[in-house]
Motif scaffolding. Structure first.
Motif, PDB file in Angstrom:
ATOM      1  N   GLY A 151       0.782  -1.221   0.000  1.00  0.00           N
ATOM      2  CA  GLY A 151       0.000   0.000   0.000  1.00  0.00           C
ATOM      3  C   GLY A 151       0.813   1.269   0.000  1.00  0.00           C
ATOM      4  O   GLY A 151       0.250   2.366  -0.015  1.00  0.00           O
ATOM      5  N   GLU A 152       2.132   1.149   0.000  1.00  0.00           N
ATOM      6  CA  GLU A 152       2.981   2.326   0.165  1.00  0.00           C
ATOM      7  C   GLU A 152       4.066   2.478  -0.892  1.00  0.00           C
ATOM      8  O   GLU A 152       4.517   3.590  -1.160  1.00  0.00           O
ATOM      9  CB  GLU A 152       3.676   2.280   1.543  1.00  0.00           C
ATOM     10  N   SER A 153       4.508   1.385  -1.502  1.00  0.00           N
ATOM     11  CA  SER A 153       5.766   1.441  -2.265  1.00  0.00           C
ATOM     12  C   SER A 153       5.678   0.881  -3.681  1.00  0.00           C
ATOM     13  O   SER A 153       6.707   0.687  -4.340  1.00  0.00           O
ATOM     14  CB  SER A 153       6.858   0.685  -1.503  1.00  0.00           C
ATOM     15  N   LEU A 154       4.496   0.636  -4.192  1.00  0.00           N
ATOM     16  CA  LEU A 154       4.360   0.045  -5.526  1.00  0.00           C
ATOM     17  C   LEU A 154       4.815   1.035  -6.596  1.00  0.00           C
ATOM     18  O   LEU A 154       4.550   2.234  -6.508  1.00  0.00           O
ATOM     19  CB  LEU A 154       2.909  -0.348  -5.760  1.00  0.00           C
ATOM     20  N   THR A 155       5.492   0.543  -7.623  1.00  0.00           N
ATOM     21  CA  THR A 155       6.008   1.371  -8.713  1.00  0.00           C
ATOM     22  C   THR A 155       5.474   0.869 -10.053  1.00  0.00           C
ATOM     23  O   THR A 155       4.996  -0.266 -10.153  1.00  0.00           O
ATOM     24  CB  THR A 155       7.542   1.327  -8.754  1.00  0.00           C
ATOM     25  N   PRO A 156       5.574   1.690 -11.102  1.00  0.00           N
ATOM     26  CA  PRO A 156       5.194   1.190 -12.430  1.00  0.00           C
ATOM     27  C   PRO A 156       5.974  -0.050 -12.831  1.00  0.00           C
ATOM     28  O   PRO A 156       5.425  -0.952 -13.484  1.00  0.00           O
ATOM     29  CB  PRO A 156       5.511   2.384 -13.340  1.00  0.00           C
ATOM     30  N   GLU A 157       7.248  -0.117 -12.441  1.00  0.00           N
ATOM     31  CA  GLU A 157       8.045  -1.305 -12.769  1.00  0.00           C
ATOM     32  C   GLU A 157       7.503  -2.542 -12.071  1.00  0.00           C
ATOM     33  O   GLU A 157       7.537  -3.652 -12.628  1.00  0.00           O
ATOM     34  CB  GLU A 157       9.505  -1.068 -12.378  1.00  0.00           C
ATOM     35  N   ASP A 158       7.015  -2.386 -10.826  1.00  0.00           N
ATOM     36  CA  ASP A 158       6.382  -3.510 -10.133  1.00  0.00           C
ATOM     37  C   ASP A 158       5.145  -3.990 -10.891  1.00  0.00           C
ATOM     38  O   ASP A 158       4.915  -5.197 -11.023  1.00  0.00           O
ATOM     39  CB  ASP A 158       5.971  -3.095  -8.722  1.00  0.00           C
ATOM     40  N   ILE A 159       4.356  -3.040 -11.367  1.00  0.00           N
ATOM     41  CA  ILE A 159       3.151  -3.408 -12.132  1.00  0.00           C
ATOM     42  C   ILE A 159       3.545  -4.191 -13.375  1.00  0.00           C
ATOM     43  O   ILE A 159       2.943  -5.222 -13.701  1.00  0.00           O
ATOM     44  CB  ILE A 159       2.344  -2.162 -12.526  1.00  0.00           C
ATOM     45  N   GLU A 160       4.553  -3.724 -14.082  1.00  0.00           N
ATOM     46  CA  GLU A 160       5.002  -4.430 -15.278  1.00  0.00           C
ATOM     47  C   GLU A 160       5.501  -5.829 -14.924  1.00  0.00           C
ATOM     48  O   GLU A 160       5.235  -6.803 -15.640  1.00  0.00           O
ATOM     49  CB  GLU A 160       6.102  -3.640 -15.984  1.00  0.00           C
ATOM     50  N   HIS A 161       6.216  -5.949 -13.816  1.00  0.00           N
ATOM     51  CA  HIS A 161       6.770  -7.241 -13.400  1.00  0.00           C
ATOM     52  C   HIS A 161       5.644  -8.241 -13.129  1.00  0.00           C
ATOM     53  O   HIS A 161       5.732  -9.416 -13.528  1.00  0.00           O
ATOM     54  CB  HIS A 161       7.622  -7.037 -12.148  1.00  0.00           C
ATOM     55  N   VAL A 162       4.598  -7.774 -12.476  1.00  0.00           N
ATOM     56  CA  VAL A 162       3.462  -8.657 -12.181  1.00  0.00           C
ATOM     57  C   VAL A 162       2.623  -8.901 -13.426  1.00  0.00           C
ATOM     58  O   VAL A 162       2.240 -10.039 -13.725  1.00  0.00           O
ATOM     59  CB  VAL A 162       2.588  -8.045 -11.065  1.00  0.00           C
ATOM     60  N   ALA A 163       2.342  -7.832 -14.169  1.00  0.00           N
ATOM     61  CA  ALA A 163       1.399  -7.929 -15.284  1.00  0.00           C
ATOM     62  C   ALA A 163       1.979  -8.676 -16.473  1.00  0.00           C
ATOM     63  O   ALA A 163       1.293  -9.504 -17.088  1.00  0.00           O
ATOM     64  CB  ALA A 163       0.961  -6.527 -15.709  1.00  0.00           C
ATOM     65  N   ARG A 164       3.221  -8.393 -16.817  1.00  0.00           N
ATOM     66  CA  ARG A 164       3.805  -8.960 -18.039  1.00  0.00           C
ATOM     67  C   ARG A 164       4.678 -10.180 -17.799  1.00  0.00           C
ATOM     68  O   ARG A 164       4.819 -11.013 -18.689  1.00  0.00           O
ATOM     69  CB  ARG A 164       4.631  -7.880 -18.750  1.00  0.00           C
ATOM     70  N   ARG A 165       5.265 -10.253 -16.627  1.00  0.00           N
ATOM     71  CA  ARG A 165       6.217 -11.336 -16.383  1.00  0.00           C
ATOM     72  C   ARG A 165       5.707 -12.357 -15.381  1.00  0.00           C
ATOM     73  O   ARG A 165       6.421 -13.293 -15.035  1.00  0.00           O
ATOM     74  CB  ARG A 165       7.552 -10.738 -15.923  1.00  0.00           C
ATOM     75  N   GLY A 166       4.478 -12.147 -14.915  1.00  0.00           N
ATOM     76  CA  GLY A 166       3.860 -13.139 -14.040  1.00  0.00           C
ATOM     77  C   GLY A 166       4.452 -13.231 -12.658  1.00  0.00           C
ATOM     78  O   GLY A 166       4.306 -14.264 -11.988  1.00  0.00           O
ATOM     79  N   ALA A 167       5.113 -12.166 -12.182  1.00  0.00           N
ATOM     80  CA  ALA A 167       5.714 -12.206 -10.847  1.00  0.00           C
ATOM     81  C   ALA A 167       4.633 -12.405  -9.787  1.00  0.00           C
ATOM     82  O   ALA A 167       3.548 -11.839  -9.883  1.00  0.00           O
ATOM     83  CB  ALA A 167       6.474 -10.913 -10.580  1.00  0.00           C
ATOM     84  N   PRO A 168       4.925 -13.212  -8.758  1.00  0.00           N
ATOM     85  CA  PRO A 168       3.968 -13.367  -7.654  1.00  0.00           C
ATOM     86  C   PRO A 168       3.977 -12.132  -6.763  1.00  0.00           C
ATOM     87  O   PRO A 168       4.872 -11.292  -6.840  1.00  0.00           O
ATOM     88  CB  PRO A 168       4.502 -14.592  -6.906  1.00  0.00           C
ATOM     89  N   VAL A 169       2.965 -12.027  -5.910  1.00  0.00           N
ATOM     90  CA  VAL A 169       2.875 -10.897  -4.986  1.00  0.00           C
ATOM     91  C   VAL A 169       2.907 -11.405  -3.552  1.00  0.00           C
ATOM     92  O   VAL A 169       2.557 -12.559  -3.271  1.00  0.00           O
ATOM     93  CB  VAL A 169       1.599 -10.072  -5.217  1.00  0.00           C
TER      94      VAL A 169
END
Length: 534
Positions: free
Chosen positions: A20-38
């Motif tokens: 809730g405090e530190s998410l970045t556009p790169e994090d979104i790309e990592h999850v959205a495009r590369r399937g990174a877990p959360v």
């Protein structure tokens, strides 16, 4: 470290931390495009639990609170009986799943899921921890709700798309799992996830906010920054290929007009062409000035760079914001204007309104359109037999006439530039809804969709310029390019052969766009610069 902190550290090692405090556009790309877990850390979970306790307190008090025990929108005056609160929340999600048009692709859905999760764990939405667990489980197990693209007005947030997403949490709607389309219930159970029965405030907490807009905007930021970096490289290559001068990128020129983006692009051109024998060979030539598409590269690219930076600032703020309505606070955080109890307060506001994103997305769209435009003009300077240098064959092909070379690549670039220009700017539009209760909306989702389309087109145009730049450099004999441009040339040639005989050049464009998306070009260029200039 505490046991909870140790567990968080282990779980987060290969995951994107959603706190809730530190998410970045790169994090979104990592999850959205590369399937990174959360991974949701304990500190965020504690905020969620505290927020839920406040909602329970309010429900038990019997006070009328919007989103908890009243109707929605124009129906806000309708009081809902306690026994009907769960039905109210499920009905809300069902009725708002009113989208149409194409279905979002997996990366778009995953961007929505992770941004919705991050908004909830800020601890102002009043949902249970179970909602958080199911959302995280859907991301980590690859359960992707079927979401219709059209229907959002960007206020009260992205209601319709988020409602399609929320349906799946309750076992309704549809989702894809491992490429198979299933009912929401079957999709969840396939991955050992249990559907949720929504309780007070949870339906509204899931659908009220800007998560479609900010998720897509995050991907736009990442792609737009690739486009501007690639355009600096392509422009430097074209400068060499057309025997242009880099004097227009001199630091002194930028110092007396110190826009940040302009200075950065000018510095990039200087770095990329350092040790260029081509530039050095015509330092004292008869040409007094280059065409604007070469000479004004720092000014135009820099303005685009600044527009993307402006968008990034808004996206980074929005990613880590509470965009629900109403928001649940501890009583001491509010005042007498809040509804609630002695321990909890609910404030109704407009954090769901997408205008902060919509305006900047449209600004970035204008900037990206100009980036494609100036790139297309440089393409023409390399191809056009009426203006190109005498050592370059018409349309960059030997035996022109029999062969067309890259002639039609410029047509494609022109089409993309024209299409970019034809898009409207949705942030300036508004249509009142909900009986005129919601009488000004942002159209932020439309702004995001257009920005996505324009950045895709711009990447393609810049890729065409890079392909043409490499082809043009093949006709310069006995002189080497700069450190950075030579590395860029090598990257292009590693994936794309010199255009000798004519071939279907749509493949060239596809290859170049993939190179830009992979970041291989930037990595190779920076590696060469770091190694040579160390």
């Amino acid at each position: 470290m505490t046991d909870d902190a140790d567990a968080d550290a282990d779980a987060a090692a290969d995951s994107v931390v959603v706190d809730g405090e530190s998410l970045t556009p790169e994090d979104i790309e990592h999850v959205a495009r590369r399937g990174a877990p959360v991974h949701v850390p304990e500190s965020a979970r504690e905020r969620v639990r505290e927020s839920r306790e406040r909602i329970v307190d309010i429900v038990e008090s019997g006070q009328a609170v919007y989103g908890v025990n009243t109707g929605f929108g124009e129906l806000v005056q309708e009081r809902i009986a306690r026994d009907d609160i769960e039905t109210l929340q499920q009905n809300l999600v069902r009725s708002h799943a009113a989208g149409t048009g194409r279905e979002l692709d997996d990366e778009e859905v995953r961007a929505m899921l992770v941004t919705r999760l991050n908004a909830l764990v800020k601890g102002y939405s009043g949902v249970r921890e179970r909602i958080v667990d199911v959302l995280a489980g859907m991301l980590n197990e690859g359960v992707h709700p079927v979401v219709k693209a059209k229907g959002s007005l960007g206020a009260s947030g992205d209601l319709a798309p988020l409602a399609h997403l929320a349906l799946v949490l309750t076992g309704e709607g549809e989702a894809t799992v491992d490429g198979e389309r299933l009912s929401g219930d079957e999709a969840l159970r396939r991955k050992n996830l249990e559907p949720v029965t929504l309780r007070a405030k949870e339906g509204l907490g899931l659908i009220n906010g800007t998560q479609l807009t900010v998720g897509l905007a995050s991907l736009v930021v990442c792609d737009a920054e690739r486009a501007i970096r690639a355009a600096d490289i392509a422009g430097a290559m074209t400068t060499e290929a057309t025997m242009g001068t880099t004097a227009s990128s001199h630091a002194s020129i930028q110092r007396v007009r110190p826009h940040p983006g302009q200075s950065e692009s000018a510095e990039n051109v200087r770095r990329l062409t350092r040790n260029s024998e081509i530039v050095e060979s015509h330092r004292n030539c008869d040409r007094v000035q280059d065409a604007y598409s070469i000479r004004c590269l720092p000014q135009v690219h820099g303005a685009v760079r600044d527009s993307i930076r402006h968008l990034r600032e808004a996206v980074e703020t929005e990613l880590n914001s509470a965009t629900d309505n109403p928001l649940v606070f501890a009583a001491e955080e509010a005042d007498e204007r809040a509804s609630g109890t002695e321990t909890a307060a609910v404030l109704s506001g407009g954090n769901f309104h997408g205008q902060p994103l919509a305006l900047r997305l449209d600004y970035a769209t204008s900037g990206l359109s100009e980036l494609a435009s100036i790139s297309e003009r440089r393409i023409d300077r390399m191809l056009n037999p009426n203006i190109q240098e005498e050592y370059l064959p018409p349309f960059l092909t030997e035996g022109s006439g029999l062969r067309s070379g890259y002639m039609i690549a410029q047509y494609t670039a022109a089409d993309l530039v024209s299409t970019n220009r034809s898009h409207g700017r949705p942030s300036t539009d508004s249509i009142p809804v909900s009986g005129n209760q919601e009488d000004h909306v942002s159209m932020s989702a439309q702004s995001a969709y257009i920005a996505r389309e324009v950045v895709e087109s711009t990447l393609c145009v810049v890729g065409i310029e890079l392909a043409c730049g490499a082809q043009a450099l093949d006709f310069i004999e006995g002189q080497t390019p700069g450190i950075g441009t030579q590395a860029a040339y090598g990257t292009v040639r590693a994936h794309l052969e010199h255009l000798d005989d004519d071939r279907p050049i749509h493949r060239d464009m596809e290859v170049m766009t993939e190179i830009l998306r992979s970041d291989a070009l930037f990595e190779n260029v920076e590696r060469a610069l770091d190694t040579t200039l160390a």
